[in-house]
Design a protein around this motif. Structure first.
Motif, mmCIF file in Angstrom:
data_model
loop_
_atom_site.group_PDB
_atom_site.id
_atom_site.type_symbol
_atom_site.label_atom_id
_atom_site.label_comp_id
_atom_site.label_asym_id
_atom_site.label_seq_id
_atom_site.Cartn_x
_atom_site.Cartn_y
_atom_site.Cartn_z
ATOM 1 N N SER A 10 29.200 2.012 24.768
ATOM 2 C CA SER A 10 28.230 2.762 25.561
ATOM 3 C C SER A 10 27.812 4.018 24.801
ATOM 4 O O SER A 10 28.413 4.376 23.787
ATOM 5 C CB SER A 10 28.821 3.114 26.928
ATOM 6 N N GLU A 11 26.764 4.659 25.298
ATOM 7 C CA GLU A 11 26.275 5.893 24.690
ATOM 8 C C GLU A 11 26.064 6.951 25.761
ATOM 9 O O GLU A 11 25.646 6.640 26.875
ATOM 10 C CB GLU A 11 24.948 5.660 23.955
ATOM 11 N N GLY A 92 23.956 10.105 15.311
ATOM 12 C CA GLY A 92 24.314 9.029 16.228
ATOM 13 C C GLY A 92 24.302 7.629 15.641
ATOM 14 O O GLY A 92 24.611 6.675 16.345
ATOM 15 N N LEU A 96 27.838 5.184 15.888
ATOM 16 C CA LEU A 96 27.678 3.928 16.618
ATOM 17 C C LEU A 96 28.378 2.798 15.868
ATOM 18 O O LEU A 96 29.107 2.007 16.468
ATOM 19 C CB LEU A 96 26.202 3.600 16.826
ATOM 20 N N ILE A 116 32.687 5.136 23.052
ATOM 21 C CA ILE A 116 31.436 5.760 23.479
ATOM 22 C C ILE A 116 30.798 6.491 22.304
ATOM 23 O O ILE A 116 31.442 7.348 21.678
ATOM 24 C CB ILE A 116 31.710 6.750 24.631
ATOM 25 N N ASN A 117 29.567 6.158 22.007
ATOM 26 C CA ASN A 117 28.827 6.852 20.970
ATOM 27 C C ASN A 117 28.139 8.083 21.559
ATOM 28 O O ASN A 117 27.553 8.022 22.637
ATOM 29 C CB ASN A 117 27.770 5.918 20.363
ATOM 30 N N ALA A 119 25.166 9.918 21.426
ATOM 31 C CA ALA A 119 23.776 9.834 20.968
ATOM 32 C C ALA A 119 23.310 11.237 20.590
ATOM 33 O O ALA A 119 23.769 12.229 21.153
ATOM 34 C CB ALA A 119 22.897 9.254 22.069
#
Length: 148
Positions: A10-11, A92, A96, A116-117, A119
């Motif tokens: 997820s981001e 980001g 990722l 979790i990235n 962003a």
């Protein structure tokens, strides 16, 4: 951004990442930028939360060669698995890819930890003047950071 081949990553934006880290003491922030970036650009400051950012290069400067030991080094660094991994790089993209690699390795081992990235990354996108750090990203969002 998941596929059948890669576990879901997820981001969140930088402020949401800070909120997750603030509310969840078992979540960790992993800065995957290069040693040069940490030294010259600075990095997130989690001292207000009573902890540090984990710094492990995903790719090494100047050739930006991949770090084949990244996943193992991260898992060794954390010891006990956290409740969530948050990954951060300059904008980001590298983070990722690092998040996807960790999620895949954990899934292969039968483990599930949210990856979790962050962003926008630490410096964010280029502005109209082709400079980073003012348009978006951790720094531009006014989150705690420090110069090394």
């Amino acid at each position: 951004m998941g596929t059948d081949a890669v576990p879901h990553v997820s981001e969140v934006g930088p402020r949401d990442a800070w909120n997750i880290l603030s509310a969840n003491t078992a979540a960790v922030l992993v800065d995957v930028r290069t040693k040069a970036e940490w030294g010259f650009v600075g990095g997130p400051d989690l001292s207000e939360l009573g902890r540090d950012t984990i710094q492990i290069e995903w790719k090494s400067w100047p050739g930006m060669t991949p770090n084949p030991a990244f996943v193992g080094a991260l898992l060794d660094e954390v010891g006990e698995l956290p409740s969530a991994f948050l990954f951060l790089c300059r904008s980001g993209v590298r983070s990722l890819h690092a998040a996807e690699a960790v999620a895949a390795a954990l899934a292969e081992a039968g483990l599930t930890v949210p990856c979790i990235n962050v962003a926008e990354g630490f410096e964010g996108d280029l502005d109209q003047g082709c400079k980073r750090g003012g348009l978006n990203g951790w720094k531009a969002r006014g989150l705690a950071w420090r110069q090394s």
